[in-house]
Design an enzyme around this catalytic site. Structure first.
Site, PDB file in Angstrom:
ATOM      1  N   SER A 115       1.488  -1.795   5.479  1.00  0.00           N
ATOM      2  CA  SER A 115       2.096  -2.829   4.653  1.00  0.00           C
ATOM      3  C   SER A 115       3.597  -2.641   4.685  1.00  0.00           C
ATOM      4  O   SER A 115       4.401  -2.629   3.574  1.00  0.00           O
ATOM      5  CB  SER A 115       1.724  -3.031   3.073  1.00  0.00           C
ATOM      6  OG  SER A 115       1.809  -4.414   2.522  1.00  0.00           O
ATOM      7  N   SER A 128       2.785  -9.249   0.231  1.00  0.00           N
ATOM      8  CA  SER A 128       2.352  -8.607   1.423  1.00  0.00           C
ATOM      9  C   SER A 128       1.200  -9.443   2.015  1.00  0.00           C
ATOM     10  O   SER A 128       0.650  -8.991   3.104  1.00  0.00           O
ATOM     11  CB  SER A 128       2.104  -7.144   1.389  1.00  0.00           C
ATOM     12  OG  SER A 128       3.393  -6.459   1.407  1.00  0.00           O
ATOM     13  N   LYS A 164       1.475 -11.036   5.184  1.00  0.00           N
ATOM     14  CA  LYS A 164       1.355 -10.549   6.432  1.00  0.00           C
ATOM     15  C   LYS A 164       0.364 -10.969   7.536  1.00  0.00           C
ATOM     16  O   LYS A 164       0.377 -11.075   8.522  1.00  0.00           O
ATOM     17  CB  LYS A 164       1.274  -8.966   6.304  1.00  0.00           C
ATOM     18  CG  LYS A 164       2.579  -8.173   5.842  1.00  0.00           C
ATOM     19  CD  LYS A 164       2.484  -6.989   5.689  1.00  0.00           C
ATOM     20  CE  LYS A 164       3.823  -6.307   5.404  1.00  0.00           C
ATOM     21  NZ  LYS A 164       4.291  -6.255   3.960  1.00  0.00           N
TER      22      LYS A 164
END
Length: 299
Positions: free
Chosen positions: A135, A87, A90
């Site tokens: 997330s 993540s 991102k």
């Protein structure tokens, strides 16, 4: 630019080698045989948890003071090893989406479709801001669909992000698929983000930086709020993104990447811990908190 970089391979033997870092060369910042030589071990010192993790876990922590200029580190193979970004991707993903115009801003909302989700925080509608904070995987999978394979590939190359390989699958390539990045490459990307040196609009970079700001004394991820080296010195702002996943070979990888501002000074940090399936979910968060305290940045 000043980097104070600590990279540790957690083992029972003391670290003695001296090596290079992504922006120069230098010496080990902390003496061997001290708690400072292994910040990840510190949260578990004196407990039954310490021994198995010390034997099995590889860890890298990099701390870079912006605008000063010296590198210090002890070498660890994992600092130069490409791993799944999980993540932490991102961050560039949001930047690409904002720059391309497929997301209008932090308030861009997507509606939850009712599909099964492993985390309660994901089972609702989300904006870009809340999806970054918690997330939310499904939100960014839709971002990938909006960007499409060609633009994903284009932005990965423009950002010089790791191996820039999205070929394993449009909505999963960063989740244990083809995309990989080293801690050193994460450091370079984050430095470019915080110095407006990426090929994206200044407005998009500014928005992404704002999305990463954490609540005082905390780091937030999909499962909630976690104390982080609190209390922080007055005037401190910590911006960060967690990441956690398992690669194709079964290695668990934990990340915390971010930026810390305190008065006129600022730092980029990257914390990475990799090991077996029992590697704690917050291992990289714990390592960063301990190392930032030891370095005097959060003390």
């Amino acid at each position: 630019m000043k980097i104070v970089a600590l990279a540790v391979l957690l083992a029972f033997d003391a670290l003695t080698a001296v090596g290079t870092a992504p922006y120069g060369t230098g010496t080990v910042p902390y003496g061997t045989g001290t708690a400072k030589a292994a910040p990840y071990a510190a949260p578990y010192a004196g407990t039954a948890k310490a021994a198995p993790y010390a034997a099995a876990i590889e860890a890298c922590f990099l701390l870079y003071e912006v605008g000063v200029g010296e590198v210090r580190r002890s070498p660890s193979e994992i600092c130069a090893t490409r791993l799944l970004p999980a993540s932490t991707f991102k961050i560039p993903h949001a930047l690409a989406a904002l720059d391309a115009g497929v997301l209008a801003g932090p308030d861009t909302k997507m509606v939850y479709d009712g599909s099964p989700q492993s985390n309660a925080s994901w089972r609702r509608d989300h904006t870009l801001a809340s999806a970054m904070r918690y997330s939310v995987v499904w939100y960014f999978q839709r971002v990938a669909e909006k960007l499409g394979a060609d633009r994903e590939r284009e932005y990965l190359k423009k950002f010089d992000y790791g191996n820039a390989d999205p070929t394993s699958g449009l909505t999963t390539f960063w989740l244990g698929g083809s995309l990989q990045i080293t801690p050193e490459e994460q450091l370079r990307f984050m430095h470019r983000l915080y110095t407006d040196d990426l090929p994206a609009s200044p407005a998009a970079m500014r928005t992404v930086r704002q999305l990463l700001v954490q609540p005082q004394g905390l780091v937030v991820n999909a499962v909630g709020e976690h104390p982080f080296a609190a209390p922080w010195p007055a005037g401190t702002t910590v911006s960060a993104k967690t990441g956690s996943g398992t690669d194709r070979g079964g290695k668990a990888v934990r990340w915390l990447v971010g930026h810390l501002a305190r008065g006129p000074r600022s730092w980029i940090f990257v914390s990475c811990v990799a090991g077996g399936s029992d590697t704690p979910a917050l291992a990289a968060v714990d390592q960063a908190a301990s190392a930032l305290r030891e370095a005097g940045v959060l003390r």
